[in-house]
Design a protein around this motif. Structure first.
Motif, PDB file in Angstrom:
ATOM      1  N   UNK A  50      23.582  36.192  49.041  1.00 28.64           N
ATOM      2  CA  UNK A  50      24.073  35.312  48.050  1.00 28.64           C
ATOM      3  C   UNK A  50      25.062  36.489  47.000  1.00 28.64           C
ATOM      4  N   UNK A  51      24.136  37.468  46.788  1.00 27.53           N
ATOM      5  CA  UNK A  51      24.164  38.425  45.372  1.00 27.53           C
ATOM      6  C   UNK A  51      24.980  39.550  45.925  1.00 27.53           C
ATOM      7  N   UNK A  52      25.409  39.666  46.815  1.00 24.29           N
ATOM      8  CA  UNK A  52      25.359  40.861  47.597  1.00 24.29           C
ATOM      9  C   UNK A  52      27.769  40.027  47.425  1.00 24.29           C
ATOM     10  N   UNK A  53      27.482  39.531  47.824  1.00 24.62           N
ATOM     11  CA  UNK A  53      29.046  37.851  47.862  1.00 24.62           C
ATOM     12  C   UNK A  53      29.503  38.005  46.304  1.00 24.62           C
ATOM     13  N   UNK A  54      28.328  37.710  45.402  1.00 21.72           N
ATOM     14  CA  UNK A  54      29.133  37.538  44.742  1.00 21.72           C
ATOM     15  C   UNK A  54      29.147  38.808  43.874  1.00 21.72           C
ATOM     16  N   UNK A  55      29.234  39.739  44.290  1.00 23.12           N
ATOM     17  CA  UNK A  55      29.458  40.909  43.668  1.00 23.12           C
ATOM     18  C   UNK A  55      30.691  41.652  43.922  1.00 23.12           C
ATOM     19  N   UNK A  56      30.958  41.188  45.569  1.00 23.09           N
ATOM     20  CA  UNK A  56      32.343  41.448  45.989  1.00 23.09           C
ATOM     21  C   UNK A  56      33.811  40.438  45.536  1.00 23.09           C
ATOM     22  N   UNK A  57      33.442  38.865  45.051  1.00 20.22           N
ATOM     23  CA  UNK A  57      34.531  38.022  45.270  1.00 20.22           C
ATOM     24  C   UNK A  57      35.671  38.575  44.506  1.00 20.22           C
ATOM     25  N   UNK A  58      36.553  38.776  45.005  1.00 16.15           N
ATOM     26  CA  UNK A  58      38.592  38.862  44.394  1.00 16.15           C
ATOM     27  C   UNK A  58      39.016  37.664  44.745  1.00 16.15           C
ATOM     28  N   UNK A  59      39.996  37.377  43.429  1.00 18.46           N
ATOM     29  CA  UNK A  59      40.874  36.534  44.325  1.00 18.46           C
ATOM     30  C   UNK A  59      42.466  36.618  44.877  1.00 18.46           C
ATOM     31  N   UNK A  60      42.144  36.049  45.159  1.00 18.90           N
ATOM     32  CA  UNK A  60      43.766  35.962  46.384  1.00 18.90           C
ATOM     33  C   UNK A  60      45.082  35.060  46.571  1.00 18.90           C
ATOM     34  N   UNK A  61      45.673  34.977  46.371  1.00 13.19           N
ATOM     35  CA  UNK A  61      46.813  34.538  45.946  1.00 13.19           C
ATOM     36  C   UNK A  61      47.416  34.001  44.878  1.00 13.19           C
ATOM     37  N   UNK A  62      47.597  34.538  44.097  1.00 13.34           N
ATOM     38  CA  UNK A  62      47.822  34.166  42.732  1.00 13.34           C
ATOM     39  C   UNK A  62      46.701  33.686  42.452  1.00 13.34           C
ATOM     40  N   UNK A  63      45.810  33.701  42.704  1.00 18.05           N
ATOM     41  CA  UNK A  63      44.085  33.173  41.925  1.00 18.05           C
ATOM     42  C   UNK A  63      44.095  32.027  42.912  1.00 18.05           C
ATOM     43  N   UNK A  64      44.249  31.449  43.872  1.00 25.12           N
ATOM     44  CA  UNK A  64      43.496  30.447  44.033  1.00 25.12           C
ATOM     45  C   UNK A  64      42.851  30.224  45.656  1.00 25.12           C
ATOM     46  N   UNK A  65      42.543  31.187  45.825  1.00 24.43           N
ATOM     47  CA  UNK A  65      41.495  32.236  46.497  1.00 24.43           C
ATOM     48  C   UNK A  65      40.305  32.809  46.442  1.00 24.43           C
ATOM     49  N   UNK A  66      39.355  32.433  47.159  1.00 29.17           N
ATOM     50  CA  UNK A  66      37.846  33.763  46.784  1.00 29.17           C
ATOM     51  C   UNK A  66      37.257  34.199  48.511  1.00 29.17           C
ATOM     52  N   UNK A  67      37.546  35.265  47.716  1.00 31.29           N
ATOM     53  CA  UNK A  67      37.695  36.263  49.763  1.00 31.29           C
ATOM     54  C   UNK A  67      36.106  37.427  49.039  1.00 31.29           C
ATOM     55  N   UNK A  68      35.401  38.009  49.911  1.00 36.16           N
ATOM     56  CA  UNK A  68      34.905  38.460  50.025  1.00 36.16           C
ATOM     57  C   UNK A  68      35.417  40.478  49.786  1.00 36.16           C
ATOM     58  N   UNK A  69      35.594  40.970  49.173  1.00 34.92           N
ATOM     59  CA  UNK A  69      36.471  42.675  49.531  1.00 34.92           C
ATOM     60  C   UNK A  69      34.864  43.583  49.876  1.00 34.92           C
ATOM     61  N   UNK A  70      35.155  44.154  51.109  1.00 32.72           N
ATOM     62  CA  UNK A  70      33.848  44.808  50.463  1.00 32.72           C
ATOM     63  C   UNK A  70      34.104  46.641  49.547  1.00 32.72           C
ATOM     64  N   UNK A  71      35.065  47.202  49.953  1.00 38.77           N
ATOM     65  CA  UNK A  71      35.303  47.863  49.060  1.00 38.77           C
ATOM     66  C   UNK A  71      35.366  47.632  47.605  1.00 38.77           C
ATOM     67  N   UNK A  72      35.225  46.741  47.145  1.00 41.03           N
ATOM     68  CA  UNK A  72      35.108  46.261  45.695  1.00 41.03           C
ATOM     69  C   UNK A  72      34.038  46.441  45.751  1.00 41.03           C
ATOM     70  N   UNK A  73      33.026  45.303  46.749  1.00 39.84           N
ATOM     71  CA  UNK A  73      31.667  45.262  45.952  1.00 39.84           C
ATOM     72  C   UNK A  73      30.587  47.010  46.000  1.00 39.84           C
ATOM     73  N   UNK A  74      31.519  47.783  47.003  1.00 38.44           N
ATOM     74  CA  UNK A  74      30.617  48.961  46.825  1.00 38.44           C
ATOM     75  C   UNK A  74      30.392  49.701  45.610  1.00 38.44           C
ATOM     76  N   UNK A  75      32.276  49.404  44.599  1.00 45.92           N
ATOM     77  CA  UNK A  75      32.993  49.908  43.691  1.00 45.92           C
ATOM     78  C   UNK A  75      32.042  48.523  42.523  1.00 45.92           C
ATOM     79  N   UNK A  76      31.325  47.922  42.832  1.00 45.97           N
ATOM     80  CA  UNK A  76      30.540  46.978  41.671  1.00 45.97           C
ATOM     81  C   UNK A  76      28.849  47.905  41.896  1.00 45.97           C
ATOM     82  N   UNK A  77      28.556  48.420  43.247  1.00 50.54           N
ATOM     83  CA  UNK A  77      27.191  48.949  43.417  1.00 50.54           C
ATOM     84  C   UNK A  77      27.040  50.775  43.017  1.00 50.54           C
TER      85      UNK A  77
END
Length: 346
Positions: A50-77
């Motif tokens: 749950x915490x891992x997914x929250x760290x890697x969430x990004x907004x797509x499609x003009x901020x309308x959809x939340x998706x998990x991004x592995x690269x983003x999660x790695x950067x935050x980590x």
């Protein structure tokens, strides 16, 4: 089963790997798996995923959809990891550390260095560290001071209590001492003891007195640790204060050692004389603590005959000019002189 290679044991104290992040990305975004199902697949606790997914969430499609991004999660980590190590202010506090090391050579405690520097405003607070941090620096080897240089850290021992018989009682009990002596609110209440060198009848001793309020100490070399020598030493000290002696010395508390057998005679001069309970020298702990300062210069078992009056005076001046936390980092000398000025002004 959905995860035939998984067992019932969760991985513990292991960070999420890059491979697991890519699997989370596929399962969460494409397969629309629940967090619980992903955690079960990876044999991870629910909260970890749950915490891992929250760290890697990004907004797509003009901020309308939340998706998990592995690269983003790695950067935050990696960013969080860069801040997780223990941070030392050692380099930023070099002038303060130099101040501590110099005064430690003069016999100051680490706490006295911190308190005195803060009281006098010698350094900005951002360029100082607290007493506990200084001791941590000693343990980590970041100071020019080692644990073996600290007087008490390596020598503290625990003692088992035992009950003794044939207890000697020389006079009025400490239980009858005025309350103002207990609270340390009034000046003029002293504790007395003797410090010995070799265990010989002819061996000189040091008569020690400590005032409870100011923690000012008087150390006097006497001929021997006998009742007669103690009385002679007390006469010298009382004579020094002249007709103000009764105001400087309101009470004196000693233990039931034979060297204080004649101490009660001072009661006839208006000085209250009290004794601790038998085998309870801790009841005059202020004096015992100051005897420990004296032992830094004169270890147990070393003859006192090799120390002259000037040597004892030098040690006494050093002890009376040590800043004390319990005194607001003032020195016993400063407080004692202030009390004397009030007495002699009357």
């Amino acid at each position: 089963m959905d995860n035939p290679n998984c067992n019932t044991e969760h991985k513990k104290i292991q960070h999420v790997t890059a491979e697991e992040r890519h699997e989370i990305e596929v399962r969460f975004n494409k397969d629309q798996w629940s967090i619980y199902r992903i955690a079960k697949q990876l044999c991870r606790p629910f909260n970890t995923i749950k915490n891992e997914i929250e760290r890697g969430l990004v907004l797509l499609y003009h901020g309308k959809v939340l998706r998990y991004n592995a690269k983003r999660a790695e950067q935050v980590y990696l960013e969080h990891r860069s801040h997780c190590c223990k941070q030392y202010k050692r380099l930023a506090t070099s002038p303060f550390i130099h101040y501590v090391e110099e005064h430690f050579k003069d016999g100051w405690s680490l706490d006295a260095c911190v308190g005195r520097a803060g009281m006098e405003g010698l350094f900005p607070r951002s360029q100082m560290v607290c007493t506990k941090t200084l001791y941590n620096y000693v343990d980590a080897g970041l100071l020019g001071i080692k644990n073996i240089d600290l007087p008490y850290k390596l020598s503290r021992k625990t003692k088992s209590a035992r009950v003794r018989q044939n207890k000697r009682i020389l006079g009025d009990s400490i239980s009858d001492r005025p309350e103002e002596a207990e609270t340390r609110q009034a000046f003029g209440h002293w504790e007395i003891d003797t410090v010995r060198g070799l265990k010989k009848e002819t061996e000189p001793a040091i008569l020690t007195l400590v005032e409870r309020k100011s923690r000012y100490s008087i150390w006097l070399k006497i001929m021997s640790a006998t009742a007669a020598s103690v009385q002679e030493g007390m006469r010298q000290i009382l004579t020094h204060f002249g007709d103000k002696a009764q105001k400087v010395f309101k009470t004196i508390t000693g233990d039931n050692g034979s060297e204080f057998a004649e101490l009660f005679r001072l009661a006839g001069e208006g000085i209250g004389i009290y004794f601790t309970h038998p085998y309870s020298s801790w009841e005059k702990g202020t004096n015992e603590r100051h005897n420990g300062l004296l032992r830094r210069f004169i270890p147990k078992g070393k003859s006192i005959s090799g120390y002259g009056t000037e040597d004892i005076l030098f040690i006494g001046d050093w002890a009376n000019n040590l800043p004390r936390r319990i005194l607001g980092y003032k020195t016993p000398e400063e407080l004692f002189e202030k009390e004397l000025d009030q007495i002699y002004a009357l």
